[in-house]
Design an enzyme around this catalytic site. Sequence first.
Site, PDB file in Angstrom:
ATOM      1  N   LYS A 264       0.824  -1.209   0.000  1.00 45.00           N
ATOM      2  CA  LYS A 264       0.000   0.000   0.000  1.00 45.00           C
ATOM      3  C   LYS A 264       0.858   1.260   0.000  1.00 45.00           C
ATOM      4  O   LYS A 264       0.428   2.312  -0.482  1.00 45.00           O
ATOM      5  CB  LYS A 264      -0.944  -0.008   1.206  1.00 45.00           C
ATOM      6  CG  LYS A 264      -2.022  -1.068   1.106  1.00 45.00           C
ATOM      7  CD  LYS A 264      -2.798  -1.246   2.402  1.00 45.00           C
ATOM      8  CE  LYS A 264      -3.802  -2.393   2.246  1.00 45.00           C
ATOM      9  NZ  LYS A 264      -4.384  -2.811   3.526  1.00 45.00           N
TER      10      LYS A 264
ATOM     11  N   TYR B  83      -2.664  -0.673  11.277  1.00 46.76           N
ATOM     12  CA  TYR B  83      -4.063  -0.910  11.608  1.00 46.76           C
ATOM     13  C   TYR B  83      -4.417  -0.184  12.908  1.00 46.76           C
ATOM     14  O   TYR B  83      -4.105   0.980  13.055  1.00 46.76           O
ATOM     15  CB  TYR B  83      -4.349  -2.422  11.689  1.00 46.76           C
ATOM     16  CG  TYR B  83      -3.807  -3.166  10.505  1.00 46.76           C
ATOM     17  CD1 TYR B  83      -4.367  -2.982   9.227  1.00 46.76           C
ATOM     18  CD2 TYR B  83      -2.711  -4.007  10.619  1.00 46.76           C
ATOM     19  CE1 TYR B  83      -3.855  -3.650   8.121  1.00 46.76           C
ATOM     20  CE2 TYR B  83      -2.200  -4.676   9.510  1.00 46.76           C
ATOM     21  CZ  TYR B  83      -2.771  -4.489   8.268  1.00 46.76           C
ATOM     22  OH  TYR B  83      -2.262  -5.142   7.190  1.00 46.76           O
TER      23      TYR B  83
END
Lengths: 304, 304, 304, 304
Positions: free
Chosen positions: D66, D240
């Site tokens: 990402k 996260y």
Amino acid sequence: MDYQSILREIESEVRDEPKWGKVASYIPELGNIDPNKLGMHLCCFEKGQYAFGDSEERFSIQSISKVFSLTMAINLIGTEVWQRVDVEPSGDPFNSLVLLENENGIPRNPLINSGALVIADILVSNLEDPKKDFLNFVRKIAGRDDIQYNEKVAQSEKEWGFRNAALINLMKSFGNIHADIEEVLDFYFHQCALELSCSELANTFLLYANHGKIFDTGEEILTTSQTKRLNAVMLTCGFYDEAGEFSFRVGLPGKSGVGGGIAAIYPGNFSVAVWSPRLNKKGNSALGMLALELLTTKTGLSIF
Amino acid sequence: MDYQSILREIESEVRDEPKWGKVASYIPELGNIDPNKLGMHLCCFEKGQYAFGDSEERFSIQSISKVFSLTMAINLIGTEVWQRVDVEPSGDPFNSLVLLENENGIPRNPLINSGALVIADILVSNLEDPKKDFLNFVRKIAGRDDIQYNEKVAQSEKEWGFRNAALINLMKSFGNIHADIEEVLDFYFHQCALELSCSELANTFLLYANHGKIFDTGEEILTTSQTKRLNAVMLTCGFYDEAGEFSFRVGLPGKSGVGGGIAAIYPGNFSVAVWSPRLNKKGNSALGMLALELLTTKTGLSIF
Amino acid sequence: MDYQSILREIESEVRDEPKWGKVASYIPELGNIDPNKLGMHLCCFEKGQYAFGDSEERFSIQSISKVFSLTMAINLIGTEVWQRVDVEPSGDPFNSLVLLENENGIPRNPLINSGALVIADILVSNLEDPKKDFLNFVRKIAGRDDIQYNEKVAQSEKEWGFRNAALINLMKSFGNIHADIEEVLDFYFHQCALELSCSELANTFLLYANHGKIFDTGEEILTTSQTKRLNAVMLTCGFYDEAGEFSFRVGLPGKSGVGGGIAAIYPGNFSVAVWSPRLNKKGNSALGMLALELLTTKTGLSIF
Amino acid sequence: MDYQSILREIESEVRDEPKWGKVASYIPELGNIDPNKLGMHLCCFEKGQYAFGDSEERFSIQSISKVFSLTMAINLIGTEVWQRVDVEPSGDPFNSLVLLENENGIPRNPLINSGALVIADILVSNLEDPKKDFLNFVRKIAGRDDIQYNEKVAQSEKEWGFRNAALINLMKSFGNIHADIEEVLDFYFHQCALELSCSELANTFLLYANHGKIFDTGEEILTTSQTKRLNAVMLTCGFYDEAGEFSFRVGLPGKSGVGGGIAAIYPGNFSVAVWSPRLNKKGNSALGMLALELLTTKTGLSIF
């Protein structure tokens, strides 16, 4: 370019900005402040102190005080602090109550209201004369004997503090508040009513840029490791749900308050405080954020 | 089959059930109850009264009292009540605080804690001597002069009522509580500490099956229209987040309490109350729900 | 007062209402409808049929079809249905995705989109020719051989059905969708594109007022017990997050669709359908709800 | 102490740790990996390269990719990227769907799945041959011509990608996905299936420690300012809902993947990559986090 010129440029650019944002008005005492106040103070390790505007005028530091209470709690009970609060960003301005329900009364981090109430509970439970002892602690790291609580602000907070009362009662229902609720709230409302100037704030925050030692006296308040961790928490959690934005635009650990103040640091390099009471929608000083963004852009000094 | 035989069958089938579920223990006073208590009382408009077990023993009706306070509030200020609380199911056991935050302090309905606190606020604001006046109101519709608050239970609720204190403070921050928080909580904890037997509960609930008129005296407490609406609210909101399940299995408007009681009605036909202190995971009497399901199955009488 | 007079009064009062609310526009095919359409049809067990306005014109019944697919699923696999969907009100218009995440892909009830997709999955998995078989099933209980899907509406739904695709993919990730996603969506978009008139809808809903038997033929589609439960689900879940409001104001089990239709029943007494395309904020027909409220007020007939 | 000795100590301490945590198993291809793999590679600006263990073995970098897709998107369309995704921590592992619903389809940040899907949409919309062009882009900054997608992993992701399909459909319903859903998902599943070794990852991440310039060639991929902002996003959003914990314990911007890899940087100083497939509850490599914490503790090098 020297720092004095950079600050002059920042002042000029910030004063040219359109006047937007609103002074905090949830308690009358804060709503009366002159929205056009503007001050900034920079303390460099090697190159001295620089300032402009209302940098010597004291204002209500509000949530910036959460950094000082957390510092004192770590100083008192060390890593035990982290059994009572987590270190994760909260993600949402309105969800402290939601998260507390979902996470059994453990606040997301010590720099949001719920977390700061747990820290206040730790101080009230561990200090002989909590309000006096905490005031003396702040005076010591500030190097200023005349720092005071504004009693009218503290009183006003108490009268309108239903939301904080909701938070602390909910945490008490989960067993994460040990002392008497009224006493903790009284301490917390006083803590938030501390008044410092940009000059005093910047000098107090030198502690966090200086690996936990008071710059003038060398006294160690936090270890190097504790300081790094506290700085990390400031970066990820110091600006309510705008922590990502502040990190993205400014790139420094710091803490804001609804009184319009922001204090920030560059470890090993400088500390800085800015004050402008108009707040953006997220509750952070609009021009304060801009001034700090200009500072890191013009100096090229950010932790990233 | 006659009602007496049906109740006998119900008693027999319920007593044969495995003993599961737990007595409410969030306050010590409730935790001491004998988990094996079991009683049921049925009042039919045309065919008299039927009962079995501990139907004459008084117990803590807890949240069932919310129906009585709502009744009194509608009786006092009429439709204004619905400007302060909504009439939608809450959907989630744990989200009262969440929903309050998202919906500006307007509780989802008057039969969850937050809504009942707003109703308590209405009563405290409109009654001269709230606790006494409310007690007299309940005595009148029950037709029993000796109904009492259990002061030990009320005191115990207060000592452990941090979650309710969180709810009421949050609503106060949104301006949806008008009276003094302590006074409203004191009233609310007393209200929940009312003690009635199944026999008394069923006879009191006849009011709701009888279009708002006291069955014995004919005195109108609510209009027909107000009664229908209150019954609708009981059906959709009377069982926390198990309202759908109760409606699905039993098909009657009703209200449960963590003391193990459930009262329900079939408009124009009957009222019924059941008591068994073991609660299922959703906080409703496990055997109580079963007994009522058996009643509507065996008699074929449900509103659907 | 006789029913014909009551319907005349309702028509007159409803036509006098200010024109507010908006026609559903999320797909172009629905947005083209004339917002001023208005029709109502009442089927009484003992006293015949009454109607006014556009009661014979077919419109897109949309979510009302969820009652028919649920009926067919119960008819096919009985109580197994309730292992795949719950029977609780959803409480929130926007949270189906939220709730699905928190509740492991089990929809709150079969009358919201996620639940209806699970029901569609059951039908697709159990029928030989799902679209044809379902159409024949609806034709049978309607007693009308010419009921059709509107293919243009079905196609339009598919093109704009990203939210339903999100729901079904999320449920598939939890294992609660068994058939092929594309096939289930295709079935579901057709189901929602069924067109019936008020007259046809009311006659179809007679089934639910008649304990599960087709009124004209006496054929049993659902048992009495299954019918009661389905009616209970309609009452608590049939109007998105306005189920409480509908129950409060109207007091009948029913189901609405964004095409502006509402069908409702009084068990053992009557079924009724109304159509007015302007929707309130919650997605229910504004004038349709008013017409039904007037009906239960003027006749005094509600289940409460 | 020299870096080689420090890495030797880290390896020894990490190998002594109890074996806990679980290899990602949501797709079969990842579940087959040897859980005891362990490698680390450090690239210092001034002092060369250091490594131990399986540092030359390629593994599935998953979400670490990402960072590369975000880099390419910024390189292509600059600040426009930030109109499609925000820069705030997400706060909750399970709430991406919740937040998307509440925030109109704008993902919290580009390093969670929803945000990365928007970035993938940008690439698919702006590249001629998206998969090939992106692969070439990664090869260029890695300085390695043989980096490949693992087609079996990409295929496996697609077969089990219902949750990502839910996310992208939901965003499409809000208008925040422009290209064809299937094409974006295909691109995204390939991107996550990239395979690099610790050595290659660390050398690729040198870009972010080197102000946006490829270390070996000096080619500028991102401006200094863009790089700072991307590093800030990595710090606040790269792990996260454990971003705060990583920042607290390690104090470096970085990104983890469920393949067990973590890459991190110290601007102006070094880049580092570590690989150990056992994941903690939050989905980050348990031993990887420990190794990096030991690195910053032993060297004293963190951004705080």
